[in-house]
Motif scaffolding. Structure first.
Motif, PDB file in Angstrom:
ATOM      1  N   GLU B 265       0.838  -1.208   0.000  1.00 21.52           N
ATOM      2  CA  GLU B 265       0.000   0.000   0.000  1.00 21.52           C
ATOM      3  C   GLU B 265       0.869   1.253   0.000  1.00 21.52           C
ATOM      4  O   GLU B 265       0.696   2.156   0.807  1.00 21.52           O
ATOM      5  N   ALA B 266       1.854   1.308  -0.924  1.00 25.50           N
ATOM      6  CA  ALA B 266       2.793   2.427  -0.962  1.00 25.50           C
ATOM      7  C   ALA B 266       2.121   3.663  -1.538  1.00 25.50           C
ATOM      8  O   ALA B 266       1.303   3.569  -2.433  1.00 25.50           O
ATOM      9  N   SER B 267       2.497   4.836  -0.988  1.00 22.51           N
ATOM     10  CA  SER B 267       1.891   6.058  -1.511  1.00 22.51           C
ATOM     11  C   SER B 267       2.885   6.815  -2.386  1.00 22.51           C
ATOM     12  O   SER B 267       4.091   6.679  -2.259  1.00 22.51           O
ATOM     13  N   LEU B 268       2.320   7.598  -3.275  1.00 25.30           N
ATOM     14  CA  LEU B 268       3.109   8.367  -4.228  1.00 25.30           C
ATOM     15  C   LEU B 268       3.407   9.727  -3.613  1.00 25.30           C
ATOM     16  O   LEU B 268       2.550  10.329  -2.974  1.00 25.30           O
ATOM     17  N   ILE B 269       4.648  10.208  -3.816  1.00 26.48           N
ATOM     18  CA  ILE B 269       5.029  11.484  -3.231  1.00 26.48           C
ATOM     19  C   ILE B 269       5.218  12.523  -4.321  1.00 26.48           C
ATOM     20  O   ILE B 269       5.927  12.289  -5.294  1.00 26.48           O
ATOM     21  N   LEU B 270       4.553  13.656  -4.125  1.00 21.92           N
ATOM     22  CA  LEU B 270       4.715  14.747  -5.082  1.00 21.92           C
ATOM     23  C   LEU B 270       5.506  15.868  -4.446  1.00 21.92           C
ATOM     24  O   LEU B 270       5.168  16.321  -3.355  1.00 21.92           O
ATOM     25  N   GLY B 271       6.546  16.354  -5.111  1.00 21.51           N
ATOM     26  CA  GLY B 271       7.330  17.489  -4.615  1.00 21.51           C
ATOM     27  C   GLY B 271       8.039  17.173  -3.316  1.00 21.51           C
ATOM     28  O   GLY B 271       8.420  16.035  -3.059  1.00 21.51           O
ATOM     29  N   GLY B 272       8.200  18.198  -2.456  1.00 22.08           N
ATOM     30  CA  GLY B 272       8.812  17.990  -1.158  1.00 22.08           C
ATOM     31  C   GLY B 272      10.314  18.206  -1.155  1.00 22.08           C
ATOM     32  O   GLY B 272      10.933  18.464  -2.186  1.00 22.08           O
ATOM     33  N   ILE B 273      10.861  18.113   0.052  1.00 23.38           N
ATOM     34  CA  ILE B 273      12.303  18.291   0.235  1.00 23.38           C
ATOM     35  C   ILE B 273      12.797  17.115   1.072  1.00 23.38           C
ATOM     36  O   ILE B 273      12.139  16.724   2.039  1.00 23.38           O
ATOM     37  N   LEU B 274      13.920  16.559   0.678  1.00 24.35           N
ATOM     38  CA  LEU B 274      14.494  15.442   1.433  1.00 24.35           C
ATOM     39  C   LEU B 274      15.528  15.986   2.408  1.00 24.35           C
ATOM     40  O   LEU B 274      16.520  16.593   2.007  1.00 24.35           O
ATOM     41  N   GLU B 275      15.285  15.785   3.715  1.00 23.67           N
ATOM     42  CA  GLU B 275      16.230  16.262   4.731  1.00 23.67           C
ATOM     43  C   GLU B 275      17.415  15.292   4.829  1.00 23.67           C
ATOM     44  O   GLU B 275      17.348  14.161   4.364  1.00 23.67           O
ATOM     45  N   GLU B 276      18.475  15.765   5.477  1.00 20.12           N
ATOM     46  CA  GLU B 276      19.689  14.945   5.677  1.00 20.12           C
ATOM     47  C   GLU B 276      19.359  13.577   6.290  1.00 20.12           C
ATOM     48  O   GLU B 276      19.912  12.565   5.903  1.00 20.12           O
ATOM     49  N   ASP B 277      18.443  13.574   7.269  1.00 18.79           N
ATOM     50  CA  ASP B 277      18.165  12.328   8.000  1.00 18.79           C
ATOM     51  C   ASP B 277      17.145  11.430   7.296  1.00 18.79           C
ATOM     52  O   ASP B 277      16.640  10.477   7.892  1.00 18.79           O
ATOM     53  N   GLY B 278      16.837  11.727   6.045  1.00 18.34           N
ATOM     54  CA  GLY B 278      15.914  10.863   5.314  1.00 18.34           C
ATOM     55  C   GLY B 278      14.456  11.221   5.498  1.00 18.34           C
ATOM     56  O   GLY B 278      13.579  10.561   4.953  1.00 18.34           O
ATOM     57  N   GLU B 279      14.171  12.310   6.255  1.00 22.53           N
ATOM     58  CA  GLU B 279      12.784  12.755   6.410  1.00 22.53           C
ATOM     59  C   GLU B 279      12.349  13.531   5.179  1.00 22.53           C
ATOM     60  O   GLU B 279      13.121  14.316   4.622  1.00 22.53           O
ATOM     61  N   ILE B 280      11.105  13.313   4.751  1.00 24.95           N
ATOM     62  CA  ILE B 280      10.595  14.061   3.611  1.00 24.95           C
ATOM     63  C   ILE B 280       9.620  15.117   4.113  1.00 24.95           C
ATOM     64  O   ILE B 280       8.674  14.809   4.841  1.00 24.95           O
ATOM     65  N   LYS B 281       9.892  16.384   3.750  1.00 20.34           N
ATOM     66  CA  LYS B 281       9.028  17.467   4.238  1.00 20.34           C
ATOM     67  C   LYS B 281       8.312  18.144   3.095  1.00 20.34           C
ATOM     68  O   LYS B 281       8.800  18.157   1.969  1.00 20.34           O
TER      69      LYS B 281
END
Lengths: 337, 450
Positions: B265-281
């Motif tokens: 049940e993976a979700s698709l990600i649009l845009g965003g910024i990838l932080e150093e620690d692997g967090e997507i904001k």
């Protein structure tokens, strides 16, 4: 005949085709510019453009065909020549790019620009000079191979009498072949004025062509005696080539049968070119690469030969159609269509 | 700029050459189809507006072909000059499509030359149109063959490679590898889409400037219809490409979607910024969409990047390229749909200003999407030059002076693009369609229905 020989013969034929059609094109650029500087521009330009316009694109393909075929049949070539020729190869590509695009800008754009014409004329002589370095390098002595590293020795290349002789031969032959063809074309077009100018060009470039060929022979005898000896074994081909040359110049001089005279020019170069190539075998790059050591696998060789035959049957009628419409169509050549 | 590293400079130079070549080769594949359609409609309806349209498109097309030919020559030779060891392997395995591509190009060059110089030579106009068919077929065939080479680099097949030795070569297996069907159809349909949008944008700009001649409306309608057909095709093939990636190149899809853990049940990600620690904001998440894109069902399991050693990860920046490509693709489909919808509704005006402005923007946007798509495809294959077989660094030249060549070529491309644009603008500004219509007496057909 072995696959290797079939492969190299096919490729050599495409290279020969390129030498002829590209020479006409390169020389035409130069003459077109030279004529406009000396005030005869409009006289010859019309003839030149009528021939060149529909075929300029096709010329380029002969070179690409040779190159892709070479890489396909003899992949090892990529490694040696690719590594060593980065700089001269890139310069040749840049010159070809400038020439090709400015030809189109000049002819299809709304207004013709005179400096486009200068670029077009100048590159016409620089390209044969830069492309001919590949022939020079193939004789050996300019490339250094140390394990995985292959490099071109520029000082050896630029100080060698052989390499300058080849460059000289390339440039004068381009001018000679081109002038002979355009003389024929102007005659066909019934353009007496252009015919007179171009005939003078053809005659004046004939002696330098033969002198430059002799110079190359002489320079090769000291640079690569193995290849020179083999060329002596095939001396009948070069003798025939010289006889065709005499015949062509005689016909142009006497203003007789311009069509036959250009066929004799083609034969002159065919015999010299194939004689040179046959004597070069089995080496592709003396003494590192032979056609046997660098050949592709058998499956690919057979597939490529079949693909080549299939393509050949498609190309020949198409080329014939092109020539029927633009080269051997009197109405077109004379500007009525 | 950087420390001299032939691999890095070879990559930049190859990328630059291809980025420039792609602009012109995309038009090279797409535009002949539209010229052929215009001429065909012109013959069928006996409408001279379409003949002029074909003629004017062809006149601009030849300028772009010239730049396409010379940049194509550049990339062909650069393959050996910059990647000699790659070409050693490629020569053994995929020289067949390379060879066939040159045949197709030869064929195209011959017939294009004939086509351009025989506008008034045949009594029957149909003969002239017939000449364009081999030219268009040649253009499409060369697109096809060269894309199979690229597919091979993504999904190598048809040989065994052990300790630097190639054996068991099968040229057809190499050519028709698993990546070939989706890649080829995506490349071709997006090329038709882009060419149609670029030509539509030209007509839209003319209409926006108040040039209301029916000629521009006919041009717009033809190109927008083609654009809509291929926008839908491209989207459908894009979906199949996603499924191909999930099965054969999961690391590419995972990098495009910043999908690190293998989950259902993976979700698709649009845009965003990838932080150093692997967090997507700041990203927009669409639940289940990635599972649907990858396997067609909302609960499917999608492989994450974690399954691969980190040194084999593609650069994560490909996410933005993927988003750009998909986003623009969707927008183009919507714009062309809106135009056709407005056109069908008798009371609505398909030539309203906002819609025309969107169409005008669609041309350059389509080109950006092509570039983004190619950069995604190529960067997404890193660090491999032939996936799983040869690393990019192993294929590059060891030669000095690649940096110098990069500057020379960059200058060349800049000059070529500026000159081509200047020549095109000059050619058409000095001789607008209205003037040509008047001159040839076609203007009296002004009142024609569309």
């Amino acid at each position: 005949m072995s696959y290797e020989i079939i492969g190299i013969t096919v490729l050599w034929t495409f290279l020969y085709g390129y030498v002829i059609v590209a020479s006409i094109d390169f020389g035409a650029g130069f003459f077109s510019y030279y004529a406009s500087v000396t005030g005869k521009g409009n006289v010859v330009k019309k003839v030149i453009n009528r021939y060149l316009s529909p075929v300029w694109e096709v010329t380029n393909v002969f070179l690409i065909f040779f190159y892709i075929g070479l890489v396909g049949f003899f992949p090892e070539v990529s490694f040696y020549y690719g590594t060593a020729l980065l700089v001269p190869g890139s310069i040749a590509v840049i010159l070809l790019a400038i020439r090709g695009s400015y030809y189109a800008f000049h002819h299809y754009g709304s207004k013709a620009r005179s400096w486009y014409q200068l670029l077009y004329g100048a590159t016409g002589l620089l390209i044969p000079a830069s492309l001919s370095t590949v022939f020079t390098i193939s004789e050996g002595g300019y490339i250094e191979v140390a394990g995985p590293d292959v490099s071109l020795n520029y000082s050896a290349l630029f100080t060698s009498s052989y390499s300058w002789a080849v460059i000289l031969l390339a440039i004068v032959s381009v001018l000679y072949i081109s002038a002979c063809f355009l003389t024929f074309y102007a005659h066909k077009a019934g353009d007496q004025e252009a015919y007179a100018v171009l005939r003078k060009y053809a005659l004046s470039w004939s002696a330098p062509t033969i002198l430059a060929s002799i110079l190359v022979f002489w320079a090769m005898s000291s640079h690569n005696s193995v290849h020179f000896e083999k060329m002596l074994d095939l001396s009948w081909m070069f003798v025939l080539s010289f006889l065709f040359f005499l015949g062509a110049v005689y016909l142009i001089w006497k203003k007789k049968r311009p069509g036959i005279s250009f066929i004799l020019v083609m034969l002159q170069f065919a015999f010299a070119f194939y004689g040179y190539g046959a004597a070069h075998l089995p080496y592709l790059l003396y003494p590192y690469l032979t056609i046997y050591g660098s050949f592709t696998n058998d499956t690919m060789a057979i597939t490529l030969i079949i693909a080549f035959l299939a393509g050949f049957f498609l190309l020949v009628p198409s080329l014939y159609l092109l020539m029927r419409l633009f080269l051997f169509n009197n109405d077109y050549v004379q500007g009525r269509k | 700029m950087f420390e001299y590293d032939p691999v890095l400079y070879s990559r930049i130079l190859t990328g630059l050459t291809l980025a420039v070549h792609t602009i012109f080769s995309t038009l090279g594949v797409g535009v002949p189809l539209l010229i052929a359609l215009a001429e065909w409609i012109g013959i069928k309806r006996n409408d001279d507006h379409y003949h002029l349209l074909a003629k004017r498109w062809a006149r601009g097309y030849i300028i772009t072909v010239a730049v396409g030919v010379v940049t194509g020559t550049a990339i062909a030779l650069q393959l050996s000059l910059l990647w000699p060891k790659f070409m050693q392997v490629a020569g053994q395995t995929i020289s067949l499509p390379l060879f066939l591509e040159t045949f197709a190009f030869f064929f195209e060059a011959i017939f294009l030359g004939i086509y351009l110089y025989t506008w008034d030579r045949f009594k029957n106009k149909m003969y002239h149109l017939l000449l364009l068919i081999p030219a268009a077929l040649g253009a499409t065939a060369s697109g096809f063959f060269i894309t199979t080479v690229n597919s091979f680099m993504n999904a190598p097949l048809g040989f065994t490679y052990e300790n630097g030795v190639l054996s068991n070569i099968n040229p057809f297996a190499a050519m028709f590898n698993p990546a070939t069907p989706t890649k080829v159809s995506h490349v071709l349909s997006s090329a038709y889409l882009t060419a149609a949008f670029v030509l539509a944008a030209i007509s839209a700009v003319a209409l926006l400037r108040g040039r209301n001649h029916v000629y521009h409306k006919k041009a717009l309608h033809l190109s927008m219809t083609v654009a809509f057909v291929f926008a839908v095709t491209t989207a459908l093939v894009g979906d199949l490409s996603g499924k191909y990636l999930a099965n054969y190149q999961p690391e590419k899809l995972a990098a495009a979607e910043w999908h690190f853990e293998t989950v259902e049940e993976a979700s698709l990600i649009l845009g965003g910024i990838l932080e150093e620690d692997g967090e997507i904001k700041y990203a927009l998440e669409i639940p289940y969409a990635l599972s649907i894109l990858a396997h067609g069902t909302p609960d499917a399991e999608v492989t994450g990047l974690e399954e691969f050693p980190e040194e084999n990860w593609p650069p994560l920046v490909v996410h933005y390229m993927f988003d750009t490509m998909v986003g623009i693709g969707m927008a183009l489909a919507l714009i062309s749909f809106l135009y056709l919808f407005f056109y069908k509704k008798k009371k609505w005006n398909p030539y309203n200003k906002p819609l025309l402005m969107m169409i005008a923007a669609g041309g350059p946007l389509a080109m950006i999407a092509i570039e983004a798509g190619w950069f995604f495809a190529e960067e997404g294959r890193q660090p491999w030059i032939i996936r799983g077989v040869m690393k990019t660094a192993e294929g590059a030249t060891t030669s000095q002076n690649v940096d110098l060549m990069l500057y020379l070529f960059a200058a060349l491309y800049l000059i070529l693009i500026v000159s081509a644009a200047a020549v095109l603008i000059r050619t058409f500004k000095g001789n607008p369609a209205e003037k040509e219509l008047e001159k040839t007496g076609l203007d009296r057909r002004d009142g024609d229905e569309l």
